[in-house]
Every structure is written in structure tokens, then in C-alpha cells.
Design a protein around this motif. Structure first.
Motif, PDB file in Angstrom:
ATOM      1  N   PHE A 111     -12.058   9.289   0.538  1.00  0.00           N
ATOM      2  CA  PHE A 111     -11.446   8.056   1.018  1.00  0.00           C
ATOM      3  C   PHE A 111     -12.078   7.541   2.304  1.00  0.00           C
ATOM      4  CE2 PHE A 111      -8.476  10.360  -1.540  1.00  0.00           C
ATOM      5  CZ  PHE A 111      -8.132   9.398  -2.471  1.00  0.00           C
TER       6      PHE A 111
ATOM      7  N   GLN B 190       0.330   5.607  -0.836  1.00  0.00           N
ATOM      8  CA  GLN B 190      -0.515   6.722  -1.242  1.00  0.00           C
ATOM      9  C   GLN B 190       0.342   7.693  -2.036  1.00  0.00           C
ATOM     10  OE1 GLN B 190      -2.169   8.167   2.431  1.00  0.00           O
ATOM     11  NE2 GLN B 190      -3.899   6.778   2.282  1.00  0.00           N
TER      12      GLN B 190
ATOM     13  N   HIS C  76      -4.741   6.073  -3.667  1.00  0.00           N
ATOM     14  CA  HIS C  76      -4.306   4.939  -2.862  1.00  0.00           C
ATOM     15  C   HIS C  76      -3.935   3.861  -3.877  1.00  0.00           C
ATOM     16  CE1 HIS C  76      -5.832   5.920   1.273  1.00  0.00           C
ATOM     17  NE2 HIS C  76      -6.463   6.825   0.564  1.00  0.00           N
TER      18      HIS C  76
ATOM     19  N   PRO D 237       0.824  -1.211   0.000  1.00  0.00           N
ATOM     20  CA  PRO D 237       0.000   0.000   0.000  1.00  0.00           C
ATOM     21  C   PRO D 237       0.860   1.263   0.000  1.00  0.00           C
ATOM     22  CG  PRO D 237      -0.041  -1.037   2.163  1.00  0.00           C
ATOM     23  CD  PRO D 237       0.754  -1.934   1.270  1.00  0.00           C
TER      24      PRO D 237
ATOM     25  N   ALA E  65      -0.258   4.742   5.472  1.00  0.00           N
ATOM     26  CA  ALA E  65       0.553   4.079   4.447  1.00  0.00           C
ATOM     27  C   ALA E  65       1.726   4.969   4.036  1.00  0.00           C
ATOM     28  CB  ALA E  65      -0.306   3.771   3.224  1.00  0.00           C
TER      29      ALA E  65
ATOM     30  N   GLY F 294      -7.991   0.107   1.155  1.00  0.00           N
ATOM     31  CA  GLY F 294      -6.611  -0.151   0.737  1.00  0.00           C
ATOM     32  C   GLY F 294      -6.442  -1.532   0.139  1.00  0.00           C
TER      33      GLY F 294
ATOM     34  N   PRO G 131      -1.260  10.132   6.671  1.00  0.00           N
ATOM     35  CA  PRO G 131      -1.780   8.808   6.323  1.00  0.00           C
ATOM     36  C   PRO G 131      -0.918   7.708   6.934  1.00  0.00           C
ATOM     37  CG  PRO G 131      -0.800   9.882   4.407  1.00  0.00           C
ATOM     38  CD  PRO G 131      -0.766  10.862   5.522  1.00  0.00           C
TER      39      PRO G 131
ATOM     40  N   HIS H 127      -2.072  -0.145  -4.392  1.00  0.00           N
ATOM     41  CA  HIS H 127      -1.624  -1.382  -3.748  1.00  0.00           C
ATOM     42  C   HIS H 127      -0.966  -2.213  -4.836  1.00  0.00           C
ATOM     43  CE1 HIS H 127      -1.573  -5.179  -1.600  1.00  0.00           C
ATOM     44  NE2 HIS H 127      -1.775  -4.482  -0.496  1.00  0.00           N
TER      45      HIS H 127
END
Length: 179
Positions: free
Chosen positions: A168, A75, A152, A73, A100, A173, A98, A154
Motif C-alpha cells: 500500500f 480498510q 482499501h 474510505p 481510515a 484511497g 491506519p 472506497h
């Protein structure tokens, strides 16, 4: 008498045409309500499921960032110097960072190096920052066409996108289906 008859016929025609348009408008509104259609939002960011295309950009520390760095993950925020909504989004992110990893892509302004440096410094607390120019290939790789944009990702796939943190609220995620 002919003049009066002509006027009445003309008014009747105008009223009939107006009535037809009104019925068509009501039918369209009902159709939209039944199908839950709403105006498209965030058309300047990629849809979830979009695979990030190959790219390469150098961050402010001189290290290269590529699509391979989007493992797990991550961002990614896209900001532009002098952009009011970008300033508001970056302030919100700095206030509530955040969880991530975060990468900031800044569209710098060669005519305002101090403003660019201030934005880079502010976003630097979130993670890596890269400064790009107009029409940089990284924008094409992510399919971003306007600022701000927050994604986002992944493992190189966009899982959520928008231009506000509110976009969001339901983002998990988790990987999205590839488009």
C-alpha cells in the motif's frame, strides 16, 4: 569403428537438443524482460476496481456489518487464528494504525477459543471486528481466498489490496475504475 561413430552421433544429437532448449529459454527470458512481465502477486485478494458483493456479518458487539457500511474510505483486514503472517500484519497495524475506518474479519478457531479471543482483542483497538467460520459468505463477497488479506475500499469498491503493508505504499484511497 561403428560403435565410435554411433557414440559421436548420439552426443551430437544430445548437444543439438540441449542447444535448442537453451535458445528457447533465452528467447523467453528476453520476451519477459521486454514486456516487464513478472510473476503474479497477491492472487488471493481482489484486484482494484472489484465491487464488493452484498454480505452481512455480525461484529463482536452484536451489530451487523453489511456492504452499505463501506461508504467512504474503509480498510478491511482478513486474519486467521494461528496464521504467522496474520500475526505480523496485525502487529504492524496496531503499531501504526491506519487513518481510515478499519474493519477486521477474523477466521476464528473453535478449537482455540482463547487464541481467537486474543486476536479479536488485539484487532479491536483498530475498529470493528467480526468473527467468521470456514467458507463464510463474507469471504466470497470480498473475493478473498487466503489469509492475511488487507483491502482499501472506497464506497464499496476495492481501491488497493495485498497481504503486506508494503503493498500500500502508493495507495491513495481514491476510487478505482469499476471492473
Amino acid at each position: 569403428m561403428i560403435l565410435l561413430t554411433t557414440a559421436v552421433v548420439l552426443v551430437a544429437v544430445v548437444v543439438a537438443v540441449h542447444l535448442l532448449f537453451t535458445f528457447a529459454l533465452v528467447a523467453r527470458v528476453r520476451e519477459l524482460q521486454q514486456h516487464g512481465s513478472a510473476p503474479a502477486r497477491n492472487t488471493h485478494v481482489p484486484r482494484p476496481g472489484t465491487v464488493v458483493r452484498p454480505f452481512s456479518v455480525t461484529d463482536t458487539d452484536g451489530a451487523t456489518i453489511t456492504e452499505a457500511d463501506l461508504d467512504g474510505p474503509v480498510q478491511v483486514g482478513f486474519f486467521q487464528v494461528g496464521c504467522g503472517p496474520c500475526r505480523m500484519l496485525s502487529d504492524a497495524l496496531v503499531t501504526a494504525p491506519p487513518a481510515a475506518r478499519f474493519v477486521s474479519i477474523v477466521d476464528g478457531d473453535p478449537a482455540a477459543p482463547e487464541a481467537t479471543a486474543q486476536l479479536v482483542a488485539k484487532l479491536g483497538v483498530l475498529g470493528r471486528v467480526a468473527v467468521i467460520g470456514v467458507d463464510d459468505p463474507v469471504l466470497t463477497a470480498f473475493e478473498v481466498v487466503a489469509f492475511p488479506a488487507l483491502l482499501h475500499t472506497h464506497s464499496g469498491v476495492v481501491t488497493a489490496s495485498g497481504s503486506r503493508l508494503d503493498d500500500f505504499a502508493d495507495a491513495t484511497g481514491a476510487p478505482a475504475k469499476v471492473a
